[in-house]
Design a protein around this motif. Structure first.
Motif, short mmCIF file in Angstrom:
data_model
loop_
_atom_site.label_atom_id
_atom_site.label_comp_id
_atom_site.label_asym_id
_atom_site.label_seq_id
_atom_site.Cartn_x
_atom_site.Cartn_y
_atom_site.Cartn_z
N TYR A 1 -5.07 1.49 -7.10
CA TYR A 1 -5.59 1.84 -5.78
C TYR A 1 -6.80 0.98 -5.43
CZ TYR A 1 -2.62 6.01 -5.70
OH TYR A 1 -1.56 6.86 -5.70
N LEU B 1 -9.13 -4.70 2.44
CA LEU B 1 -10.42 -4.91 3.12
C LEU B 1 -10.72 -6.40 3.26
CD1 LEU B 1 -12.59 -2.11 1.47
CD2 LEU B 1 -11.82 -2.21 3.84
N ALA C 1 -6.98 -1.52 -2.25
CA ALA C 1 -8.00 -1.26 -1.23
C ALA C 1 -8.87 -2.48 -0.99
CB ALA C 1 -8.86 -0.07 -1.64
#
Length: 420
Positions: free
Chosen positions: A43, A51, A47
């Motif tokens: 995760y 971003l 992530a």
């Protein structure tokens, strides 16, 4: 056209930024020991990559929009500048992440322990004893603040006396290359030493030799004044891999010959053996069934069970083996009768029933093979065991014997030739 070019540059820069951010996140997983439990590491990587991709899109769009509005616009100019910005920011992000991470130092690829010997005066102190109040920690400092610490190991069993001093060995894992390294020694709940070890962030091979004896900084308690220490780093050498058990087993099997003791051949009929070994072993055992019958009657549980496994695999079964297996069934009957007289307070009550259950498991499979390959009347011994086991089946492990015995009988034709 200006908008379309800016979108194209944005997509290209976003793809590059996603890739760069993904690599940085992947490195941070190791640098910061991010756990993979419940997918945390995955995760985190996704992530950060997303971003980074979003930031790249914005950088690409804004950069190209500004370039196309300038005196000398150009698609490749906007693309090159936006990519350059992404690469520079990614490099700075990677450097910043690396500088803040607790990356342990290494020498030639090996992690390191800090080995220390504390020299304590024998005039003022007794040799330290093992207790919760005697310990040593290795701490890393951020300025003058302890940022992180780990407990080391005091080798109290190796304490020795030299020149009027107690020499106390200790080790601690060097868990980070960040900050100064502080040693804190506590003996019997009293601080015996607190000092910064003059060890560089990245020790080299020269630090694998013992340093000179160094005085502690001034201690408040006079009992600890004037004592000293020395240190060195030592590589953490991983334990060698366990030898492959297959190698000695293969060598032992190759060394066997048809005249070797049958007990040695029985080791190669278990279910975890290679099929070719099982076949070779069974060809020898088939020709030596009188010896097999003797092993079936053994008082050694492991020997008897291995012999029963061999019986399960036999194709041609001689009467001597049939008699030995039938005798073992009679022994099971006798033991169940004995068990039926035991009380739950008997010291053997639990273990005895477990052994009976295991013994019957091997026996009934061997007896089933005999029934399949000979003309023996297979029902009576199984029926006798079933009748005895049913007496206490509801309260003990005899219920498993009952279940297996019934299944066994259901597969054997009755007097009328009918199988249930």
């Amino acid at each position: 056209m200006k908008f379309i070019l800016s979108i194209s540059v944005a997509i290209s820069s976003g793809a590059l930024a996603t890739l760069c951010a993904g690599f940085i996140a992947w490195a941070c997983i190791e640098w910061y020991n991010i756990s993979s439990f419940e997918g945390k590491a995955g995760y985190f990587l996704v992530a950060i990559a997303l971003l980074g991709g979003m930031a790249g899109l914005i950088i690409g769009f804004v950069t190209n929009w500004i370039i196309t509005s300038s005196i000398s616009p150009g698609f490749f100019k906007g693309l090159g500048i936006s990519w350059g910005i992404v690469v520079v920011l990614s490099a700075l992000g990677a450097l910043f992440s690396w500088l803040l991470a607790d990356i342990p130092p290494e020498i030639d690829g090996y992690l390191l322990d800090l080995a220390i010997e504390f020299r304590l005066s024998t005039e003022e102190t007794e040799p330290p004893q093992a207790s919760d109040d005697t310990f040593m920690t290795l701490q890393c400092l951020s300025g003058r603040v302890v940022r992180k610490m780990q407990t080391g190991t005091l080798d109290l069993a190796a304490i020795r006396q030299e020149d009027g001093y107690w020499i106390l060995p200790a080790t601690a894992y060097i868990f980070t290359s960040r900050g100064k390294r502080l040693i804190h020694l506590v003996i019997d709940d009293e601080t015996a030493a607190t000092f910064i070890v003059p060890l560089p962030r990245w020790p080299g091979r020269r630090h694998e030799k013992w340093s000179k004896w160094l005085l502690y900084p001034t201690q408040e308690d006079s009992k600890w004044r004037g004592t000293s220490y020395r240190f060195r780093v030592q590589r953490i050498i991983p334990s060698p891999p366990s030898p492959d058990p297959e190698v000695p087993m293969a060598d032992a099997f190759t060394a066997l010959d048809p005249g070797s003791p049958l007990i040695e051949w029985l080791e190669y009929v278990n279910y975890d053996q290679l099929p070719e070994r099982i076949n070779t072993a069974m060809s020898v055992i088939e020709s030596r069934q009188e010896e097999l019958a003797q092993l079936i009657r053994s008082d050694d549980i492991d020997v008897r069970e291995s012999a029963m496994v061999a019986v399960i695999r036999l194709i041609h079964i001689t009467p001597v083996v049939t008699e030995a297996v039938l005798a073992d069934g009679k022994e099971i009957e006798t033991n169940i009768r004995r068990f039926n007289t035991m009380t739950p307070t008997d010291p053997e009550f639990y273990n005895f029933q477990v052994e009976l259950r295991s013994r019957f498991s091997y026996w009934h499979r061997a007896w089933w093979n005999i029934h399949q390959r000979t003309d023996v009347d297979a029902r009576p011994p199984v029926q006798n065991i079933l009748d005895l086991a049913e007496i206490r089946a509801k309260e003990t492990s005899m219920d498993e014997i009952v279940i297996n015995a019934r299944a066994h009988l259901d597969g054997i034709p009755n007097a009328n030739g009918v199988v249930k």
